[in-house]
Design a protein around this motif. Structure first.
Motif, PDB file in Angstrom:
ATOM      1  N   CYS A  34      59.419  48.426  54.471  1.00  0.00           N
ATOM      2  CA  CYS A  34      58.915  48.315  55.844  1.00  0.00           C
ATOM      3  C   CYS A  34      60.054  48.342  56.851  1.00  0.00           C
ATOM      4  O   CYS A  34      61.210  48.057  56.528  1.00  0.00           O
ATOM      5  CB  CYS A  34      58.131  47.009  56.016  1.00  0.00           C
ATOM      6  SG  CYS A  34      56.801  46.762  54.826  1.00  0.00           S
ATOM      7  N   GLU A  35      59.696  48.670  58.084  1.00  0.00           N
ATOM      8  CA  GLU A  35      60.618  48.620  59.220  1.00  0.00           C
ATOM      9  C   GLU A  35      59.996  47.787  60.323  1.00  0.00           C
ATOM     10  O   GLU A  35      58.808  47.890  60.596  1.00  0.00           O
ATOM     11  CB  GLU A  35      60.910  50.026  59.759  1.00  0.00           C
ATOM     12  CG  GLU A  35      61.789  50.863  58.858  1.00  0.00           C
ATOM     13  CD  GLU A  35      62.102  52.213  59.479  1.00  0.00           C
ATOM     14  OE1 GLU A  35      63.061  52.850  59.026  1.00  0.00           O
ATOM     15  OE2 GLU A  35      61.378  52.635  60.417  1.00  0.00           O
ATOM     16  N   SER A  36      60.832  46.976  60.944  1.00  0.00           N
ATOM     17  CA  SER A  36      60.359  46.145  62.038  1.00  0.00           C
ATOM     18  C   SER A  36      61.446  46.033  63.092  1.00  0.00           C
ATOM     19  O   SER A  36      62.637  46.100  62.773  1.00  0.00           O
ATOM     20  CB  SER A  36      59.982  44.751  61.530  1.00  0.00           C
ATOM     21  OG  SER A  36      59.497  43.941  62.580  1.00  0.00           O
ATOM     22  N   VAL A  37      61.045  45.864  64.355  1.00  0.00           N
ATOM     23  CA  VAL A  37      62.002  45.666  65.439  1.00  0.00           C
ATOM     24  C   VAL A  37      62.276  44.176  65.583  1.00  0.00           C
ATOM     25  O   VAL A  37      61.346  43.381  65.773  1.00  0.00           O
ATOM     26  CB  VAL A  37      61.470  46.243  66.759  1.00  0.00           C
ATOM     27  CG1 VAL A  37      62.432  45.948  67.905  1.00  0.00           C
ATOM     28  CG2 VAL A  37      61.251  47.746  66.640  1.00  0.00           C
ATOM     29  N   VAL A  38      63.547  43.792  65.474  1.00  0.00           N
ATOM     30  CA  VAL A  38      63.960  42.391  65.583  1.00  0.00           C
ATOM     31  C   VAL A  38      64.838  42.256  66.814  1.00  0.00           C
ATOM     32  O   VAL A  38      65.814  42.999  66.979  1.00  0.00           O
ATOM     33  CB  VAL A  38      64.724  41.938  64.329  1.00  0.00           C
ATOM     34  CG1 VAL A  38      65.178  40.496  64.485  1.00  0.00           C
ATOM     35  CG2 VAL A  38      63.849  42.086  63.088  1.00  0.00           C
ATOM     36  N   CYS A  39      64.485  41.317  67.693  1.00  0.00           N
ATOM     37  CA  CYS A  39      65.227  41.134  68.940  1.00  0.00           C
ATOM     38  C   CYS A  39      65.893  39.759  68.965  1.00  0.00           C
ATOM     39  O   CYS A  39      65.298  38.754  68.556  1.00  0.00           O
ATOM     40  CB  CYS A  39      64.307  41.282  70.145  1.00  0.00           C
ATOM     41  SG  CYS A  39      63.639  42.950  70.342  1.00  0.00           S
ATOM     42  N   ASP A  40      67.125  39.737  69.462  1.00  0.00           N
ATOM     43  CA  ASP A  40      67.867  38.499  69.676  1.00  0.00           C
ATOM     44  C   ASP A  40      68.337  38.522  71.122  1.00  0.00           C
ATOM     45  O   ASP A  40      69.311  39.195  71.467  1.00  0.00           O
ATOM     46  CB  ASP A  40      69.057  38.413  68.725  1.00  0.00           C
ATOM     47  CG  ASP A  40      69.812  37.089  68.855  1.00  0.00           C
ATOM     48  OD1 ASP A  40      69.314  36.220  69.592  1.00  0.00           O
ATOM     49  OD2 ASP A  40      70.887  36.947  68.239  1.00  0.00           O
ATOM     50  N   GLY A  41      67.608  37.803  71.984  1.00  0.00           N
ATOM     51  CA  GLY A  41      67.908  37.888  73.412  1.00  0.00           C
ATOM     52  C   GLY A  41      67.519  39.262  73.936  1.00  0.00           C
ATOM     53  O   GLY A  41      66.394  39.714  73.764  1.00  0.00           O
TER      54      GLY A  41
ATOM     55  N   ILE B 222      66.455  47.755  64.506  1.00  0.00           N
ATOM     56  CA  ILE B 222      65.444  48.002  63.485  1.00  0.00           C
ATOM     57  C   ILE B 222      65.893  47.378  62.172  1.00  0.00           C
ATOM     58  O   ILE B 222      66.999  47.638  61.696  1.00  0.00           O
ATOM     59  CB  ILE B 222      65.206  49.513  63.313  1.00  0.00           C
ATOM     60  CG1 ILE B 222      64.639  50.112  64.600  1.00  0.00           C
ATOM     61  CG2 ILE B 222      64.250  49.777  62.158  1.00  0.00           C
ATOM     62  CD1 ILE B 222      64.466  51.622  64.568  1.00  0.00           C
ATOM     63  N   ASP B 223      65.029  46.553  61.596  1.00  0.00           N
ATOM     64  CA  ASP B 223      65.345  45.841  60.358  1.00  0.00           C
ATOM     65  C   ASP B 223      64.464  46.385  59.228  1.00  0.00           C
ATOM     66  O   ASP B 223      63.251  46.546  59.399  1.00  0.00           O
ATOM     67  CB  ASP B 223      65.094  44.340  60.555  1.00  0.00           C
ATOM     68  CG  ASP B 223      65.489  43.526  59.328  1.00  0.00           C
ATOM     69  OD1 ASP B 223      66.427  43.944  58.635  1.00  0.00           O
ATOM     70  OD2 ASP B 223      64.844  42.492  59.075  1.00  0.00           O
ATOM     71  N   ASP B 224      65.070  46.686  58.083  1.00  0.00           N
ATOM     72  CA  ASP B 224      64.338  47.129  56.893  1.00  0.00           C
ATOM     73  C   ASP B 224      64.164  45.965  55.929  1.00  0.00           C
ATOM     74  O   ASP B 224      65.065  45.140  55.767  1.00  0.00           O
ATOM     75  CB  ASP B 224      65.087  48.257  56.170  1.00  0.00           C
ATOM     76  CG  ASP B 224      65.218  49.504  57.028  1.00  0.00           C
ATOM     77  OD1 ASP B 224      64.419  49.654  57.949  1.00  0.00           O
ATOM     78  OD2 ASP B 224      66.122  50.315  56.761  1.00  0.00           O
ATOM     79  N   PHE B 225      63.009  45.906  55.267  1.00  0.00           N
ATOM     80  CA  PHE B 225      62.809  44.897  54.233  1.00  0.00           C
ATOM     81  C   PHE B 225      61.768  45.396  53.238  1.00  0.00           C
ATOM     82  O   PHE B 225      61.054  46.367  53.493  1.00  0.00           O
ATOM     83  CB  PHE B 225      62.374  43.551  54.835  1.00  0.00           C
ATOM     84  CG  PHE B 225      61.096  43.593  55.626  1.00  0.00           C
ATOM     85  CD1 PHE B 225      59.874  43.322  55.005  1.00  0.00           C
ATOM     86  CD2 PHE B 225      61.105  43.890  56.978  1.00  0.00           C
ATOM     87  CE1 PHE B 225      58.693  43.363  55.718  1.00  0.00           C
ATOM     88  CE2 PHE B 225      59.916  43.931  57.707  1.00  0.00           C
ATOM     89  CZ  PHE B 225      58.707  43.666  57.078  1.00  0.00           C
ATOM     90  N   VAL B 226      61.690  44.731  52.098  1.00  0.00           N
ATOM     91  CA  VAL B 226      60.801  45.139  51.007  1.00  0.00           C
ATOM     92  C   VAL B 226      59.835  43.999  50.695  1.00  0.00           C
ATOM     93  O   VAL B 226      60.229  42.828  50.637  1.00  0.00           O
ATOM     94  CB  VAL B 226      61.607  45.514  49.746  1.00  0.00           C
ATOM     95  CG1 VAL B 226      60.670  45.796  48.570  1.00  0.00           C
ATOM     96  CG2 VAL B 226      62.487  46.729  50.020  1.00  0.00           C
ATOM     97  N   VAL B 227      58.568  44.349  50.482  1.00  0.00           N
ATOM     98  CA  VAL B 227      57.534  43.380  50.107  1.00  0.00           C
ATOM     99  C   VAL B 227      56.968  43.793  48.752  1.00  0.00           C
ATOM    100  O   VAL B 227      56.547  44.937  48.578  1.00  0.00           O
ATOM    101  CB  VAL B 227      56.412  43.321  51.153  1.00  0.00           C
ATOM    102  CG1 VAL B 227      55.319  42.351  50.713  1.00  0.00           C
ATOM    103  CG2 VAL B 227      56.960  42.929  52.518  1.00  0.00           C
ATOM    104  N   ASN B 228      56.974  42.879  47.792  1.00  0.00           N
ATOM    105  CA  ASN B 228      56.408  43.150  46.467  1.00  0.00           C
ATOM    106  C   ASN B 228      54.924  42.765  46.433  1.00  0.00           C
ATOM    107  O   ASN B 228      54.475  41.910  47.200  1.00  0.00           O
ATOM    108  CB  ASN B 228      57.177  42.376  45.391  1.00  0.00           C
ATOM    109  CG  ASN B 228      58.621  42.836  45.283  1.00  0.00           C
ATOM    110  OD1 ASN B 228      58.907  44.027  45.243  1.00  0.00           O
ATOM    111  ND2 ASN B 228      59.543  41.884  45.246  1.00  0.00           N
TER     112      ASN B 228
END
Length: 612
Positions: A219-226, A231-237
């Motif tokens: 998956c890809e998601s937008v992660v904001c800090d301030g 764009i952050d990638d991660f895996v879900v089993n």
């Protein structure tokens, strides 16, 4: 409360509902986020990357396309049952034939009663007591009609459910046409996924690839800090994956469609259309513009005469007739609505008599109550023009070029001409291997499934339903009704502990099985009797309840199905059916109050054209 008191207090009730809505909107401010800056750019980058499909025309499906028939046809199940009646092939052939309509109705009635009883006696304490840390993990992709129905019914004491979608709300898509002209508000037809089922985990992200071998979703998601976003990638089993990501608008590979046309699939599409309509009128009101330029600016082209296109054209016509005299009386004589359709008819799923009624409504004389505005119109003024047997060759910035050589100038073009697959659907088809690929001549870019909604080649670990799936032996229309019923059926199989991945028998992947110690419910017994099989889960069978379409001016078409017969309604009767069905099908009482509130506000104050 008597009738007179109710009439007197109507405005008070509306005010209270509005106050309630404002509180809810503050609390649920993330339902329909309005992005800005870097976050907006990154989200759009993800959306664009995961929506572009090469050679779209290969996967072309017209709206509501489907073939109803036996779940497995005789040619596909050509089995000599007299030679080997006990064979698994023969048993599956019997099971997958359509169940007799009276028995099927009895089965559905029993299901409704069982579901109602279960809801009455299920408590929060019971949920806590039954919660099992060893629950099987189900990952659900999508937040559409299938997802909403599945999440309502799935037993979260037995399953750990995670939902992944870039959209954290359910959208009542049949009313998008109304939202695009201000008949209803966007938030009135949306419901947060977390509100539908508070015991599921939701991840606001876009699934980009599925790996059946490792049972994982990337998956890809937008992660904001301030003010900084990335764009952050991660895996879900997963243990089981349920794919119900729907479909996207298919442009058939026609040049200029994506660049110059608006669609009607998402809230952002309706918002864009609504803003564009007002922009067309404001632009046409600029002094010094020629009559021809005003007509071109106020020509609204609707490409596609299926339910979506016709309902949008009808809603737009209502806006022009009811609110145009108030806001733009001097511009009404320049307005044109042109419905462009490649075939020779409109509303193909409806019977011929209802199609003719829709054409009659679209071509009716403009009904403007304001005499001053009405007198400004020419005697032969025709607001709506049907351009049948007119296929689009190219869409340019200001004109639509047709294959017959005609050129149609426009101010706003709305494309409602068909469905096509998302890139994730095509990626999963490739990942599932040869057995899946061999069925693509019929599936055409949709995930081929068996009668139990298991993806072919997925060994029961991957299931699919809705617009992104296709049972090649029994193709169903791409409608919300189909997706909802499939999701309810699948949740029922999970809740009743059916084994979706039984061991192979004689090189055949058998239907889902249930523990022999678990008693069958009344509905299951009826289905087992109808299918002539008690050892396996009953296959999915679609109960066609009919189709509806709004045709403007307080009229609608209703074609309700009872077995092989159709009950037809039109005009005000059809409109009453249309409104009552759409109101009751809202996913929550909150939505019902909001939609009723919007209808009342529109009746009292008209549509809001404010651009904020």
């Amino acid at each position: 409360m008597n009738v007179s008191r109710f009439a007197i207090s109507t405005l008070v009730v509306i005010a209270k509902v509005n106050a309630f809505v404002q509180i809810r909107h503050k609390r649920l401010s993330r339902d329909l986020p309005l992005f800005s800056g870097e976050e907006d750019v990154l989200r759009q980058e993800i959306a664009d990357k995961n929506s572009l499909v090469k050679d779209e025309e290969k996967y072309a499906l017209r709206e509501v396309e489907g073939i109803e028939g036996a779940l497995i046809t005789e040619s596909q199940a050509d089995i000599d049952q007299s030679n080997d009646k006990k064979s698994l092939e023969a048993r599956m052939a019997r099971m997958t034939k359509l169940r007799a309509y009276p028995l099927f109705l009895a089965e559905k009635a029993a299901e409704i009663v069982e579901h109602a009883v279960d809801d009455v006696f299920r408590t929060h304490d019971e949920y806590i007591d039954k919660l099992d840390d060893r629950r099987e993990k189900i990952v659900v992709l999508g937040t559409g009609w299938g997802s909403a129905s599945f999440l309502k019914d799935i037993d979260t004491t037995k399953y750990d459910v995670t939902v992944i979608s870039p959209r954290n709300y359910f959208l009542f898509t049949p009313m998008l046409a109304g939202a695009s002209v201000g008949t209803v508000e966007y938030r009135s037809i949306t419901e947060p996924i977390r509100e539908i089922n508070r015991r599921v985990n939701f991840l606001e992200a876009t699934a980009t690839s599925i790996d059946p071998k490792s049972s994982s979703v990337t998956c890809e998601s937008v992660v904001c800090d301030g003010n900084s976003c990335e764009i952050d990638d991660f895996v879900v089993n997963y243990d089981r994956l349920v794919v119900m990501i729907g479909a996207q608008t298919n442009t058939f590979g026609i040049p200029g469609v994506r660049e110059h046309c608006c669609f009607l699939k998402q809230v952002d599409d309706a918002r864009r259309v609504r803003s564009s309509i007002v922009n067309c009128f404001e632009r046409a009101n600029i002094p010094g513009m020629s009559e021809e330029a005003r007509i071109n600016n106020l020509t609204f082209a609707v490409i596609g005469a299926g339910p979506t296109g016709i309902e949008f054209a009808s809603e737009l016509r209502d806006f022009i007739e009811q609110d145009g005299p108030k806001y733009y009386p001097n511009l009404l004589k320049y307005v044109r609505i042109k419905i462009i359709e490649a075939s020779n008819t409109i509303l193909a799923p409806f019977e011929d008599s209802l199609q003719k009624e829709a054409i009659k409504q679209l071509r009716r004389t403009v009904a403007i109550k304001d005499p001053e505005a009405s007198n400004m119109l020419p005697e032969s003024f025709q607001l709506t023009e049907l351009m049948l047997e007119s296929s689009v060759k190219e869409v340019k910035e200001q004109t639509i070029e047709l294959n017959n050589g005609a050129s149609v100038p426009y101010g706003l073009a709305v494309w409602a001409a068909g469905n096509g697959p998302l890139p994730l659907t095509l990626q999963l088809i490739d990942a599932l291997g040869e057995s899946q690929a061999s069925l693509q001549n019929d599936a055409r870019g949709r995930i081929a499934i068996d009668p139990w909604l298991r993806a072919v080649g997925g060994n029961g670990k991957i299931l699919a339903l809705g617009d992104c799936s296709c049972n090649t032996a029994c193709q169903l229309p791409a409608t919300a009704q189909v997706a909802s019923q499939q999701a309810e059926y699948l949740a029922s199989l999970f809740n009743k502990n059916y084994n979706m991945s039984p061991n192979m028998e004689a090189n055949i992947f058998p239907p889902p099985t249930q523990d022999s110690d678990q008693p069958l419910s009344v509905s299951e017994n009826i289905a087992a009797f109808a299918c002539q099989g008690y050892d396996y889960a009953r296959p999915f069978q679609f109960l066609n309840l009919g189709i509806l379409a709004y045709t403007g001016g307080g009229s609608a078409l209703a074609q309700l199905s009872v077995d092989s017969a159709n009950i037809k309604g039109k005009g005000q009767l059809g409109n009453a059916v249309w409104r009552s069905v759409y109101l009751t099908k809202q996913v929550s009482w909150r939505n019902r109050f909001l939609v009723l509130n919007d209808w009342a506000k529109r009746q009292l104050f008209g549509r809001d054209i404010t651009q904020v």
